[in-house]
Scaffold this motif. Structure first.
Motif, PDB file in Angstrom:
ATOM      1  N   ILE A  66       0.855  -1.186   0.000  1.00 56.25           N
ATOM      2  CA  ILE A  66       0.000   0.000   0.000  1.00 56.25           C
ATOM      3  C   ILE A  66       0.891   1.236   0.000  1.00 56.25           C
ATOM      4  CG2 ILE A  66      -1.650   1.355   1.331  1.00 56.25           C
ATOM      5  CD1 ILE A  66      -2.912  -1.204   2.264  1.00 56.25           C
ATOM      6  N   LEU A  67       0.678   2.094  -1.006  1.00 49.79           N
ATOM      7  CA  LEU A  67       1.463   3.324  -1.113  1.00 49.79           C
ATOM      8  C   LEU A  67       0.802   4.495  -0.402  1.00 49.79           C
ATOM      9  CD1 LEU A  67       2.570   3.230  -4.844  1.00 49.79           C
ATOM     10  CD2 LEU A  67       3.890   2.619  -2.828  1.00 49.79           C
ATOM     11  N   GLU A  68      -0.534   4.565  -0.523  1.00 52.19           N
ATOM     12  CA  GLU A  68      -1.218   5.748  -0.007  1.00 52.19           C
ATOM     13  C   GLU A  68      -2.671   5.417   0.284  1.00 52.19           C
ATOM     14  OE1 GLU A  68      -2.466  10.178  -1.653  1.00 52.19           O
ATOM     15  OE2 GLU A  68      -1.345   8.825  -2.935  1.00 52.19           O
ATOM     16  N   ARG A  69      -3.209   6.066   1.299  1.00 52.46           N
ATOM     17  CA  ARG A  69      -4.639   5.980   1.585  1.00 52.46           C
ATOM     18  C   ARG A  69      -5.297   7.174   0.919  1.00 52.46           C
ATOM     19  NH1 ARG A  69      -7.397   5.679   7.556  1.00 52.46           N
ATOM     20  NH2 ARG A  69      -9.531   5.851   6.853  1.00 52.46           N
ATOM     21  N   VAL A  70      -6.088   6.927  -0.117  1.00 50.97           N
ATOM     22  CA  VAL A  70      -6.693   8.007  -0.891  1.00 50.97           C
ATOM     23  C   VAL A  70      -7.850   8.621  -0.116  1.00 50.97           C
ATOM     24  CG1 VAL A  70      -7.799   8.589  -3.077  1.00 50.97           C
ATOM     25  CG2 VAL A  70      -5.977   6.887  -3.024  1.00 50.97           C
ATOM     26  N   VAL A  71      -8.811   7.786   0.247  1.00 50.64           N
ATOM     27  CA  VAL A  71      -9.914   8.179   1.131  1.00 50.64           C
ATOM     28  C   VAL A  71     -10.086   7.059   2.144  1.00 50.64           C
ATOM     29  CG1 VAL A  71     -11.149   9.671  -0.505  1.00 50.64           C
ATOM     30  CG2 VAL A  71     -11.619   7.245  -0.480  1.00 50.64           C
ATOM     31  N   LYS A  72     -11.116   7.136   2.966  1.00 47.20           N
ATOM     32  CA  LYS A  72     -11.298   6.152   4.031  1.00 47.20           C
ATOM     33  C   LYS A  72     -11.453   4.735   3.504  1.00 47.20           C
ATOM     34  CE  LYS A  72     -13.991   5.208   8.137  1.00 47.20           C
ATOM     35  NZ  LYS A  72     -15.109   5.623   8.994  1.00 47.20           N
ATOM     36  N   VAL A  73     -12.053   4.577   2.317  1.00 39.73           N
ATOM     37  CA  VAL A  73     -12.323   3.246   1.788  1.00 39.73           C
ATOM     38  C   VAL A  73     -11.572   2.936   0.503  1.00 39.73           C
ATOM     39  CG1 VAL A  73     -14.578   3.051   2.863  1.00 39.73           C
ATOM     40  CG2 VAL A  73     -14.371   4.079   0.598  1.00 39.73           C
ATOM     41  N   ALA A  74     -10.562   3.709   0.137  1.00 42.65           N
ATOM     42  CA  ALA A  74      -9.809   3.465  -1.096  1.00 42.65           C
ATOM     43  C   ALA A  74      -8.314   3.615  -0.830  1.00 42.65           C
ATOM     44  CB  ALA A  74     -10.232   4.427  -2.192  1.00 42.65           C
ATOM     45  N   TYR A  75      -7.543   2.687  -1.404  1.00 41.56           N
ATOM     46  CA  TYR A  75      -6.101   2.671  -1.201  1.00 41.56           C
ATOM     47  C   TYR A  75      -5.395   2.550  -2.545  1.00 41.56           C
ATOM     48  CZ  TYR A  75      -7.038   1.897   3.731  1.00 41.56           C
ATOM     49  OH  TYR A  75      -7.463   2.031   5.017  1.00 41.56           O
ATOM     50  N   GLU A  76      -4.234   3.181  -2.644  1.00 44.52           N
ATOM     51  CA  GLU A  76      -3.405   3.069  -3.834  1.00 44.52           C
ATOM     52  C   GLU A  76      -2.348   2.002  -3.594  1.00 44.52           C
ATOM     53  OE1 GLU A  76      -0.470   5.703  -6.692  1.00 44.52           O
ATOM     54  OE2 GLU A  76      -1.571   6.678  -5.084  1.00 44.52           O
ATOM     55  N   LEU A  77      -2.220   1.069  -4.549  1.00 44.22           N
ATOM     56  CA  LEU A  77      -1.282  -0.039  -4.414  1.00 44.22           C
ATOM     57  C   LEU A  77      -0.093   0.136  -5.349  1.00 44.22           C
ATOM     58  CD1 LEU A  77      -3.725  -3.089  -4.336  1.00 44.22           C
ATOM     59  CD2 LEU A  77      -2.877  -1.735  -2.436  1.00 44.22           C
ATOM     60  N   GLU A  78       1.016  -0.456  -4.964  1.00 41.72           N
ATOM     61  CA  GLU A  78       2.201  -0.483  -5.809  1.00 41.72           C
ATOM     62  C   GLU A  78       2.109  -1.739  -6.678  1.00 41.72           C
ATOM     63  OE1 GLU A  78       7.057  -0.693  -5.350  1.00 41.72           O
ATOM     64  OE2 GLU A  78       5.787  -0.672  -3.582  1.00 41.72           O
ATOM     65  N   LEU A  79       1.701  -1.543  -7.932  1.00 37.99           N
ATOM     66  CA  LEU A  79       1.507  -2.663  -8.848  1.00 37.99           C
ATOM     67  C   LEU A  79       2.772  -2.888  -9.671  1.00 37.99           C
ATOM     68  CD1 LEU A  79      -2.100  -1.886 -10.100  1.00 37.99           C
ATOM     69  CD2 LEU A  79      -1.402  -3.511  -8.364  1.00 37.99           C
TER      70      LEU A  79
END
Length: 124
Positions: A66-79
């Protein structure tokens, strides 16, 4: 007006009952940055998702960081590089926490099965 009030009352009771059923199954998930998670892959026939195709595709791909928490229910992943065309932000319902060391996970590509359905056991 009495019928309308009765319908509203019954709808409220029904919604409350359904909410109580759903609350039993619901689990509060929250991940931190630098956690490792698996990404749920939809098992759809004939559709190629994340380089896997067919009926016996794995249900989860990864693990991904997980790179970043965008909002409470969405996360950015390192693909990885082969998934550049996939948008890196995913809803929390598609993620499952990776328990343990992600380096110890064996990928399916590294396991080779011969045509005779035998394999070579090599000590680590």
């Amino acid at each position: 007006m009495e019928k309308v009030e009765l319908i509203r009352y019954l709808l409220k009771i029904t919604q409350s009952r359904q909410k109580s059923y759903e609350d039993v199954r619901r689990r509060e998930l929250e991940f931190q940055v630098d956690d490792w998670v698996f990404l749920k892959v939809s098992p759809m026939k004939v559709v190629m998702r994340f380089g896997k195709k067919g009926n016996i595709t794995p249900r989860y791909a990864g693990p991904y960081k997980i790179l970043e928490r965008v909002v409470k229910v969405a996360y950015e992943l390192e693909l990885p590089a082969e998934l550049d065309e996939v948008h890196p932000v995913f809803h929390i319902s598609l993620l499952m926490k990776c328990v343990g060391d992600p380096a110890s996970i064996v990928t399916l590509d590294s396991m080779a099965v011969k045509d005779s359905l035998s394999y070579e056991d090599v000590p680590v």
